[in-house]
Structure formats: structure tokens, C-alpha cells
Design a protein around this motif. Structure first.
Motif, mmCIF file in Angstrom:
data_model
loop_
_atom_site.group_PDB
_atom_site.id
_atom_site.type_symbol
_atom_site.label_atom_id
_atom_site.label_comp_id
_atom_site.label_asym_id
_atom_site.label_seq_id
_atom_site.Cartn_x
_atom_site.Cartn_y
_atom_site.Cartn_z
ATOM 1 N N LEU A 110 0.836 -1.192 -0.044
ATOM 2 C CA LEU A 110 -0.112 0.093 -0.052
ATOM 3 C C LEU A 110 0.802 1.372 -0.018
ATOM 4 N N GLY A 137 -1.929 3.916 3.491
ATOM 5 C CA GLY A 137 -0.612 3.123 3.072
ATOM 6 C C GLY A 137 0.187 2.971 4.663
ATOM 7 N N LEU A 195 -9.305 1.413 5.001
ATOM 8 C CA LEU A 195 -9.093 0.540 3.777
ATOM 9 C C LEU A 195 -10.208 0.969 2.572
ATOM 10 N N ARG A 239 -9.127 3.777 0.924
ATOM 11 C CA ARG A 239 -8.144 3.412 -0.119
ATOM 12 C C ARG A 239 -8.980 2.736 -1.405
ATOM 13 N N ARG A 296 -4.667 -7.592 -2.806
ATOM 14 C CA ARG A 296 -3.517 -6.982 -2.885
ATOM 15 C C ARG A 296 -2.935 -7.916 -3.648
#
Length: 210
Positions: A73, A79, A143, A146, A204
Motif C-alpha cells: 500500500l 498506506g 481501507l 483506499r 492485494r
């Protein structure tokens, strides 16, 4: 990149491992009821060491996942904080394994019904578990931001829902120990949050592989 993917892989393994071991113990140990007892109580009794090991090993897996998440991240929203919050959750699981929950609600067999006899270990278990639960719930919302930035709207929404359900399940069981509805809600919320961790890890991993 191979190291990062390997670390992310531990996030995909941690949830299924924890849930499988907990459920296996729940359905095989005398006196344990999924409708009344939390999984933490499985740390007690003759086979309590199995659940203790489950907590510790799952926590270590999540710590490795947190490192992979930090690498994956880097340079974007979440991140910094998502890996930190994940690492807090992992560390708290390890601590909750070392600090066993107090026997309660008739489990293990021979334990009086009703509230637990409070010990320093039990207080430590509750404190570390609470800290970890809040951390992973917060991570869901971090998240989600994100995922919105990356255009993954459905994953962002599922992250928010997971955070809300998990916090709600924890607050419900904390205020209604021994309640069938509260215990089942919390058990479902635990399965949900670990499933979410698995989905995030795979997501991810695939982004790096692609």
C-alpha cells in the motif's frame, strides 16, 4: 515483489486457519456451546493449549500480513495506518493467547454458571482483545477509503459494512454475556471480519501479480 506477495499470503491463510481450528474445538469439546460460549473460553481446560496456540499463530500470521500490506500500500491512502492497525490486531491476538480468558458460563465442565471469577489474566485478555477489535474495525474504514481511491467501490462498501457489523457484534456481546442472540451475532461478526481480511489479502496479492 515475491517477498511482498508471500507476506500477503499469510493474510489469506490466517482467517481460515483461525475459524477452522476454533470451530473444530467448539463442536468437539465437552460442555461447549456455540450459542452460549465465546471462542476465547476454549483456551481453558485440558485442550485449552490448542486454542491458545490458535490465537498466537493467527496473530503472528497477521503481523506478517501487516508487513506485506505496508509494502503493497506504500504511497497511497491508508498506506500508513492500515498496516499499523492490522499489526495491532495481530499483536493483540498473540497477547490474548498468552493471557487466557477466565472460565465462565459453565465452561470448562465444572465451572460455575454465571459471571466469571475475574483474574489479572482475564482482565488482560479482555483489554487486549478489545484493543485488537477496535483496531481491525478501524482498519476496515481506513481501507475503504483506499478502495474508493482505486475505484473498487464494492470492496469499499463491503469494508464499511464489515467494520460496522464487527463493532456492533462486539458491543452487543460485551453488553449481553450469555445471551444466545448476542453470542451468535458476535461469532458471525468474527467470521465476517476474518473473511474480509482474506479477501483483502487476495485482492492485494492479485494486484501485485497483475
Amino acid at each position: 515483489m515475491n517477498v511482498t506477495r508471500s507476506l500477503l499470503g499469510w493474510g489469506a491463510v490466517a482467517g481460515p486457519f483461525y475459524v477452522a481450528v476454533s470451530l473444530s474445538l467448539a463442536v468437539t469439546r465437552d460442555g461447549y456451546s456455540l450459542t452460549r460460549h465465546q471462542w476465547s473460553l476454549l483456551e481453558n481446560g485440558n485442550l485449552g493449549w490448542v486454542q491458545v496456540s490458535n490465537f498466537v499463530l493467527t496473530g503472528l500470521m497477521l503481523l506478517a500480513f501487516a508487513v506485506g500490506l505496508r509494502r503493497a500500500l506504500a504511497g497511497g491512502p491508508g498506506g500508513r495506518w492500515a498496516p499499523v492497525l492490522t499489526a495491532v490486531f495481530g499483536a493483540c491476538l498473540v497477547a490474548a493467547g498468552v493471557l487466557r480468558a477466565d472460565p465462565a458460563l459453565g465452561f470448562p465442565v465444572g465451572t460455575p454458571e454465571g459471571a466469571a471469577r475475574v483474574t489479572a489474566h482475564g482482565i488482560g485478555h479482555l483489554a487486549t482483545a478489545t484493543t485488537g477489535f477496535v483496531a481491525i474495525a478501524a482498519c476496515c474504514f481506513v481501507l475503504a477509503r483506499r478502495f474508493v481511491a482505486e475505484g473498487a467501490g464494492s470492496l469499499a462498501m463491503s469494508s464499511r459494512v464489515t467494520g460496522v457489523v464487527f463493532l456492533g457484534g462486539f458491543l452487543r456481546v460485551a453488553s449481553g454475556a450469555g445471551s444466545v442472540a448476542a453470542n451468535l451475532l458476535f461469532t458471525g461478526a468474527v467470521v465476517l471480519v476474518f473473511s474480509w481480511i482474506t479477501v483483502v489479502a487476495i485482492h492485494r496479492y492479485r494486484r501485485l501479480a497483475g
